[in-house]
Design a protein around this motif. Structure first.
Motif, PDB file in Angstrom:
ATOM      1  N   LEU A   1      18.242 -29.035  63.187  1.00  0.00           N
ATOM      2  CA  LEU A   1      18.978 -30.059  63.925  1.00  0.00           C
ATOM      3  C   LEU A   1      18.334 -30.204  65.298  1.00  0.00           C
ATOM      4  O   LEU A   1      18.393 -29.294  66.124  1.00  0.00           O
ATOM      5  N   LYS A   2      17.727 -31.349  65.552  1.00  0.00           N
ATOM      6  CA  LYS A   2      17.014 -31.569  66.798  1.00  0.00           C
ATOM      7  C   LYS A   2      17.747 -32.620  67.630  1.00  0.00           C
ATOM      8  O   LYS A   2      18.003 -33.724  67.155  1.00  0.00           O
ATOM      9  N   PHE A   3      18.058 -32.241  68.863  1.00  0.00           N
ATOM     10  CA  PHE A   3      18.783 -33.129  69.765  1.00  0.00           C
ATOM     11  C   PHE A   3      17.965 -33.336  71.038  1.00  0.00           C
ATOM     12  O   PHE A   3      17.436 -32.367  71.603  1.00  0.00           O
ATOM     13  N   ILE A   4      17.872 -34.585  71.475  1.00  0.00           N
ATOM     14  CA  ILE A   4      17.294 -34.860  72.792  1.00  0.00           C
ATOM     15  C   ILE A   4      18.358 -34.525  73.824  1.00  0.00           C
ATOM     16  O   ILE A   4      19.403 -35.178  73.882  1.00  0.00           O
ATOM     17  N   PHE A   5      18.108 -33.501  74.623  1.00  0.00           N
ATOM     18  CA  PHE A   5      19.136 -32.963  75.509  1.00  0.00           C
ATOM     19  C   PHE A   5      19.002 -33.563  76.904  1.00  0.00           C
ATOM     20  O   PHE A   5      17.985 -33.412  77.585  1.00  0.00           O
ATOM     21  N   GLU A   6      20.060 -34.254  77.327  1.00  0.00           N
ATOM     22  CA  GLU A   6      20.179 -34.760  78.688  1.00  0.00           C
ATOM     23  C   GLU A   6      21.588 -34.466  79.179  1.00  0.00           C
ATOM     24  O   GLU A   6      22.562 -34.658  78.438  1.00  0.00           O
ATOM     25  N   LEU A   7      21.692 -34.029  80.418  1.00  0.00           N
ATOM     26  CA  LEU A   7      22.998 -33.717  80.975  1.00  0.00           C
ATOM     27  C   LEU A   7      23.888 -34.958  81.002  1.00  0.00           C
ATOM     28  O   LEU A   7      23.434 -36.070  81.285  1.00  0.00           O
ATOM     29  N   GLU A   8      25.172 -34.736  80.689  1.00  0.00           N
ATOM     30  CA  GLU A   8      26.187 -35.786  80.725  1.00  0.00           C
ATOM     31  C   GLU A   8      25.909 -36.924  79.733  1.00  0.00           C
ATOM     32  O   GLU A   8      26.415 -38.037  79.900  1.00  0.00           O
ATOM     33  N   LYS A   9      25.118 -36.655  78.699  1.00  0.00           N
ATOM     34  CA  LYS A   9      24.839 -37.677  77.695  1.00  0.00           C
ATOM     35  C   LYS A   9      24.998 -37.106  76.291  1.00  0.00           C
ATOM     36  O   LYS A   9      24.604 -35.978  76.036  1.00  0.00           O
ATOM     37  N   GLN A  10      25.570 -37.904  75.394  1.00  0.00           N
ATOM     38  CA  GLN A  10      25.659 -37.502  73.997  1.00  0.00           C
ATOM     39  C   GLN A  10      24.302 -37.673  73.313  1.00  0.00           C
ATOM     40  O   GLN A  10      23.478 -38.475  73.744  1.00  0.00           O
ATOM     41  N   SER A  11      24.109 -36.901  72.268  1.00  0.00           N
ATOM     42  CA  SER A  11      22.907 -37.027  71.457  1.00  0.00           C
ATOM     43  C   SER A  11      23.296 -36.762  70.010  1.00  0.00           C
ATOM     44  O   SER A  11      24.262 -36.049  69.742  1.00  0.00           O
ATOM     45  N   PHE A  12      22.554 -37.340  69.077  1.00  0.00           N
ATOM     46  CA  PHE A  12      22.918 -37.125  67.680  1.00  0.00           C
ATOM     47  C   PHE A  12      21.682 -36.843  66.837  1.00  0.00           C
ATOM     48  O   PHE A  12      20.546 -37.151  67.215  1.00  0.00           O
TER      49      PHE A  12
ATOM     50  N   THR B   1      29.872 -24.742  61.879  1.00  0.00           N
ATOM     51  CA  THR B   1      29.035 -24.451  63.032  1.00  0.00           C
ATOM     52  C   THR B   1      29.642 -23.325  63.859  1.00  0.00           C
ATOM     53  O   THR B   1      30.863 -23.116  63.828  1.00  0.00           O
ATOM     54  N   THR B   2      28.788 -22.633  64.587  1.00  0.00           N
ATOM     55  CA  THR B   2      29.266 -21.564  65.454  1.00  0.00           C
ATOM     56  C   THR B   2      29.885 -22.103  66.741  1.00  0.00           C
ATOM     57  O   THR B   2      30.524 -21.352  67.470  1.00  0.00           O
ATOM     58  N   SER B   3      29.698 -23.393  67.019  1.00  0.00           N
ATOM     59  CA  SER B   3      30.244 -24.004  68.246  1.00  0.00           C
ATOM     60  C   SER B   3      30.936 -25.320  67.902  1.00  0.00           C
ATOM     61  O   SER B   3      30.428 -26.405  68.219  1.00  0.00           O
ATOM     62  N   PRO B   4      32.089 -25.262  67.257  1.00  0.00           N
ATOM     63  CA  PRO B   4      32.752 -26.491  66.795  1.00  0.00           C
ATOM     64  C   PRO B   4      33.198 -27.423  67.914  1.00  0.00           C
ATOM     65  O   PRO B   4      33.363 -28.624  67.683  1.00  0.00           O
ATOM     66  N   LYS B   5      33.403 -26.905  69.122  1.00  0.00           N
ATOM     67  CA  LYS B   5      33.841 -27.766  70.219  1.00  0.00           C
ATOM     68  C   LYS B   5      32.697 -28.597  70.806  1.00  0.00           C
ATOM     69  O   LYS B   5      32.944 -29.576  71.501  1.00  0.00           O
ATOM     70  N   LYS B   6      31.461 -28.198  70.543  1.00  0.00           N
ATOM     71  CA  LYS B   6      30.310 -28.899  71.112  1.00  0.00           C
ATOM     72  C   LYS B   6      29.810 -30.030  70.221  1.00  0.00           C
ATOM     73  O   LYS B   6      29.130 -30.945  70.702  1.00  0.00           O
ATOM     74  N   TYR B   7      30.155 -29.967  68.935  1.00  0.00           N
ATOM     75  CA  TYR B   7      29.566 -30.912  67.990  1.00  0.00           C
ATOM     76  C   TYR B   7      30.643 -31.647  67.191  1.00  0.00           C
ATOM     77  O   TYR B   7      31.689 -31.083  66.884  1.00  0.00           O
ATOM     78  N   PHE B   8      30.326 -32.903  66.886  1.00  0.00           N
ATOM     79  CA  PHE B   8      31.187 -33.707  66.025  1.00  0.00           C
ATOM     80  C   PHE B   8      30.388 -34.053  64.777  1.00  0.00           C
ATOM     81  O   PHE B   8      29.292 -34.635  64.874  1.00  0.00           O
ATOM     82  N   VAL B   9      30.917 -33.689  63.613  1.00  0.00           N
ATOM     83  CA  VAL B   9      30.200 -33.870  62.353  1.00  0.00           C
ATOM     84  C   VAL B   9      30.942 -34.878  61.485  1.00  0.00           C
ATOM     85  O   VAL B   9      32.140 -34.738  61.243  1.00  0.00           O
ATOM     86  N   ARG B  10      30.225 -35.883  60.997  1.00  0.00           N
ATOM     87  CA  ARG B  10      30.833 -36.890  60.130  1.00  0.00           C
ATOM     88  C   ARG B  10      29.863 -37.292  59.021  1.00  0.00           C
ATOM     89  O   ARG B  10      28.749 -37.749  59.322  1.00  0.00           O
ATOM     90  N   PRO B  11      30.218 -37.129  57.754  1.00  0.00           N
ATOM     91  CA  PRO B  11      31.379 -36.364  57.282  1.00  0.00           C
ATOM     92  C   PRO B  11      31.065 -34.874  57.266  1.00  0.00           C
ATOM     93  O   PRO B  11      29.904 -34.490  57.114  1.00  0.00           O
TER      94      PRO B  11
END
Length: 223
Positions: A17-28, A47-57
């Motif tokens: 899972l590769k995310f372009i990481f920028e502060l204060e911005k969502q990435s998918f 996931t080990t961090s369910p509060k950080k990620y939104f998975v659909r479906p």
């Protein structure tokens, strides 16, 4: 097991899972999950961090030899991890479903490893943060201060293509949910459900219209 193991019921692309990481911005990141069998295969994402990620479906059933797209969204973060190294991990579980099982509502014990004779396949996925690409040509821009700069047509075309591709992916996800709601509509007669169905249909129509608008407005390029 990892995404590269050959004995899996499903295959996943990309492997991480590769995310372009920028502060204060969502990435998918979009995962294409393919069913490599002649069976109905149920999946579940953890996931080990369910509060950080939104998975659909995050759960579903893939038809034989079919595939689906799972979108994982990284919520906007206020701090960067040390050295941009992320320790979060994802687990994609899969198991064979009976041919006549209700694929719209998975039983609570679908991924219970204590069930008699049930085999659960686990696939681990790493999370990789990618820093935003630096603006190209900074040194050239310094030399062009005060002069008239010509817009980069290729960059504008690529930007439109990226927006169009994102709209296509979003439309595919909405279409999957629409198909799921359509199947449920014939099984249940719930006024609230009908309202939700109408809302999703309208949203899909908006996305399709946006996609067509982008396609028509994209400037043509010559080889």
């Amino acid at each position: 097991m990892t995404a590269g193991d050959g004995n899996q019921l499903i295959s996943v692309h990309p492997d991480d899972l590769k995310f372009i990481f920028e502060l204060e911005k969502q990435s998918f990141c979009d995962l294409k999950v393919a069913n490599n069998t002649e069976h109905h295969v149920a999946f579940k994402v953890k996931t080990t961090s369910p509060k950080k990620y939104f998975v659909r479906p995050n759960t579903g059933v893939i038809q034989p030899w079919d595939c689906c797209v799972i979108r994982v969204t990284l919520q906007a973060q206020r701090e960067c991890p040390p050295d941009m190294q992320c320790k979060d991990k994802f687990l994609l579980q899969s198991t064979i479903m009976p041919p006549h099982a209700d694929v719209d509502e998975l039983p609570p014990d679908t991924f219970n490893k204590d069930s008699d004779g049930k085999v659960i396949h686990d696939m681990k996925l790493r999370v990789v943060y990618i820093p935003p690409s630096s603006t190209q040509g900074n040194s050239e821009d310094e030399g062009l201060k005060g002069s008239t700069q010509i817009p980069d047509a290729n960059s504008a075309v690529q930007s439109l293509k990226d927006e169009r591709d994102a709209a296509v992916r979003q439309t595919q996800l909405l279409q999957q949910e629409l198909d799921l709601l359509r199947r449920r509509r014939y099984r249940k007669s719930d006024p609230g459900f009908s309202l939700m169905f109408a809302f999703v249909v309208g949203l899909v129509g908006i996305m399709v219209g946006f996609l067509l608008n982008l396609s028509l407005s994209s400037p043509s390029t010559t080889e």
